[in-house]
Scaffold this active site. Structure first.
Site, PDB file in Angstrom:
ATOM      1  N   GLY A  41       0.856  -1.178   0.000  1.00 49.04           N
ATOM      2  CA  GLY A  41       0.000   0.000   0.000  1.00 49.04           C
ATOM      3  C   GLY A  41       0.886   1.220   0.000  1.00 49.04           C
ATOM      4  O   GLY A  41       1.519   1.527   0.996  1.00 49.04           O
ATOM      5  N   HIS A  42       0.998   1.862  -1.139  1.00 50.36           N
ATOM      6  CA  HIS A  42       1.878   3.023  -1.247  1.00 50.36           C
ATOM      7  C   HIS A  42       1.041   4.301  -1.236  1.00 50.36           C
ATOM      8  O   HIS A  42       0.185   4.498  -2.084  1.00 50.36           O
ATOM      9  CB  HIS A  42       2.723   2.934  -2.520  1.00 50.36           C
ATOM     10  CG  HIS A  42       3.748   1.840  -2.447  1.00 50.36           C
ATOM     11  ND1 HIS A  42       4.402   1.345  -3.540  1.00 50.36           N
ATOM     12  CD2 HIS A  42       4.220   1.152  -1.389  1.00 50.36           C
ATOM     13  CE1 HIS A  42       5.234   0.390  -3.149  1.00 50.36           C
ATOM     14  NE2 HIS A  42       5.143   0.255  -1.853  1.00 50.36           N
TER      15      HIS A  42
END
Ligand code: IMP
Length: 470
Positions: A68-69
């Site tokens: 999850g960036h």
């Protein structure tokens, strides 16, 4: 005898040594690799977004929608799971290479979300490897069920089907993106895979089996939608390198979650560091030039497993609140701990990092004096190098050094010399303990919240500093 003769004939067909030397591979345009040097969540999304401005192609080579960036651009927040952060920069090509396990539902969800917010994500901007493995519903289901089965020994996975999908890949029962595009082929292979998975779901876990026909239809339809993006990304990357394009490899998770070199079995199912690039992207190892690690000014971990520098109680809660340390993918509160110089040194060493970026230094303001782990102890044995040979690093005693903290808000500072003396001393001392130069310090979520300290880019990449980034 016949075998012996065959070996001799084969050996004779090798070129002589001088010809071998003349064909040594040398990359016309070495690429840049950026990876997590802790347990993930180091703030890679922001850094990759920042560096994307200077590159032509951004490539994911491992992991899946477990990542999850988070990227903040002009106050607007973007969360990406599968698509490289370079997608937020117009004109950049983004690739999801063969080593990634792709959940078509997650990928299309992300594509639609970006399109709705006005980002152009056509096949000219997003390339998806034909030989990347596909994560299906059964993988997500079994991920959850096997965690339940493990009980107290669970890994604390993100539930995105990562382990079961990579398991099928290794067992040679998986399907790849190319399989998804051929409806008959997809139906045959998916039915075979589901037959086995449904037996496990029903007989071992005593849960209802998944609907086979419905899933075959659903995934064939998803394949049709993704078809325009599917390509031989390895060939495209190798051609891009020959054409002198600048390529950035974006690592997901962190080196301590690497399946071979992390805290096994509490790891993810891929090679998270630059070591995963050649096989994950289908490129020669010599193509990787500089590798830059990313590590927070402290440390967090999400999920179960050893975390030597972990802190608890109020101290952990204060750090978690200050750093907004809640999982991007699952929303879980992250475990928090001191910066661990032994661990980060190990991560940078096995990745050949020439420099690293310290993120979230601003979070430490007002938290009092800061402890940094400088060594581990087991009885009368002391380790100042990470003891990767131990079956379990839980229970090691930490040797720490205390460094005075600061109270000032440093998020607006862009020049290292302007930092409070104590903050500068912290960065300098941590750099000294780790033994690899800190090339940049990040002091906030926004793109421009950085302090430059050293060189990041390959010498052949043009301008000398990150100054050109937006
Ligand atoms: P999996 O990758 O979902 O199988 O999870 C395995 C372990 O890696 C768990 O401890 C997860 O919390 C952790 N993990 C996976 N992806 C990430 C990530 O992007 N950031 C932090 N931890 C992760």
């Amino acid at each position: 005898m016949r075998y012996h003769l065959r070996v001799l004939r084969f050996a004779a067909s090798y070129p002589p040594p001088s010809a071998l030397a003349a064909t040594t591979y040398s990359s016309p345009m070495p690429s840049l690799s950026v990876f997590g040097a802790q347990w993930g969540d180091e703030g890679k999304g922001k850094i990759i977004d920042l560096l994307s401005d200077r590159v032509d192609i951004v490539v994911r080579y491992q992991g899946g929608a477990n990542a999850g960036h988070t990227v903040v651009v002009d106050g607007e927040k973007w969360v990406l799971h599968l698509i490289p952060s370079g997608i937020l920069h117009e004109g950049k090509v983004n690739m999801i290479a063969a080593g990634v396990a792709i959940d078509p539902v997650a990928l299309l969800g992300e594509l639609d979300g970006l399109k709705e917010r006005g980002v152009h994500v056509g096949p000219d901007r997003l390339r998806v490897a034909a030989n990347a493995h596909v994560i299906f519903e059964q993988h997500k289901r079994i991920d959850a069920l096997s965690e339940r089965w493990k009980g107290a020994g669970r890994i604390g996975t993100t539930g995105r089907g990562i382990g079961p999908a990579y398991g099928d890949k290794a067992a040679r029962t998986g399907l790849r993106m190319a399989d998804l595009l051929d409806p008959d082929h997809c139906a045959d292979r998916l039915r075979a895979n589901l037959a086995e998975k449904n037996a496990v779901i029903a007989r071992i876990h005593e849960e209802p089996p998944l609907p086979v026909d419905e899933l075959v239809d659903r995934y064939s339809a998803l394949g049709k939608r993704l078809a325009p993006y599917v390509a031989d990304t390895g060939a495209e990357l190798r051609a891009a390198e020959r054409a002198g394009k600048r390529i950035l490899f974006e690592g997901a998770q962190g080196i301590m979650l690497d399946i071979d070199h992390g805290t096994y079995p509490f790891v993810t199912s891929s090679n998270t560091g630059p070591g995963g690039i050649p096989s994950g992207a289908g490129v020669p190892p010599q193509m990787i030039g500089r590798s830059i690690g990313i590590a927070k000014a402290y440390c967090t971990r999400v999920g179960e497993g050893p975390f030597p520098s972990e802190i608890h109680g109020d101290e952990a809660e204060r750090l978690r609140a200050a750093g907004h340390e809640y999982g991007t993918t699952t929303g879980r509160p992250r475990r928090a701990g001191h910066f661990d110089a032994v661990q980060v040194r190990y991560g940078l060493e096995i990745s050949g990092a020439t420099g690293w970026i310290m993120t979230k230094l601003d979070v430490l303001a007002g938290l009092g004096d800061l402890n940094v782990v400088v060594g581990y102890r087991l009885g009368d044995q002391r380790f100042d190098a990470y003891p990767a040979h131990l079956a379990d690093i839980n229970g090691l005693e930490m040797e720490t050094e205390t460094i005075p903290g600061w109270t000032e808000d440093i998020s607006g500072i862009r020049d290292f010399d302007q930092l409070p003396e104590t903050a500068r001393a912290y960065v300098d001392r941590v750099e000294e303990l780790v033994g690899v130069p800190i090339v940049m310090v990040s002091v906030g979520a926004e793109r421009d919240a950085i302090i430059k300290r050293g060189e990041i880019f390959e010498p052949g990449w043009g301008a000398e500093t990150v100054g050109a980034t937006g």
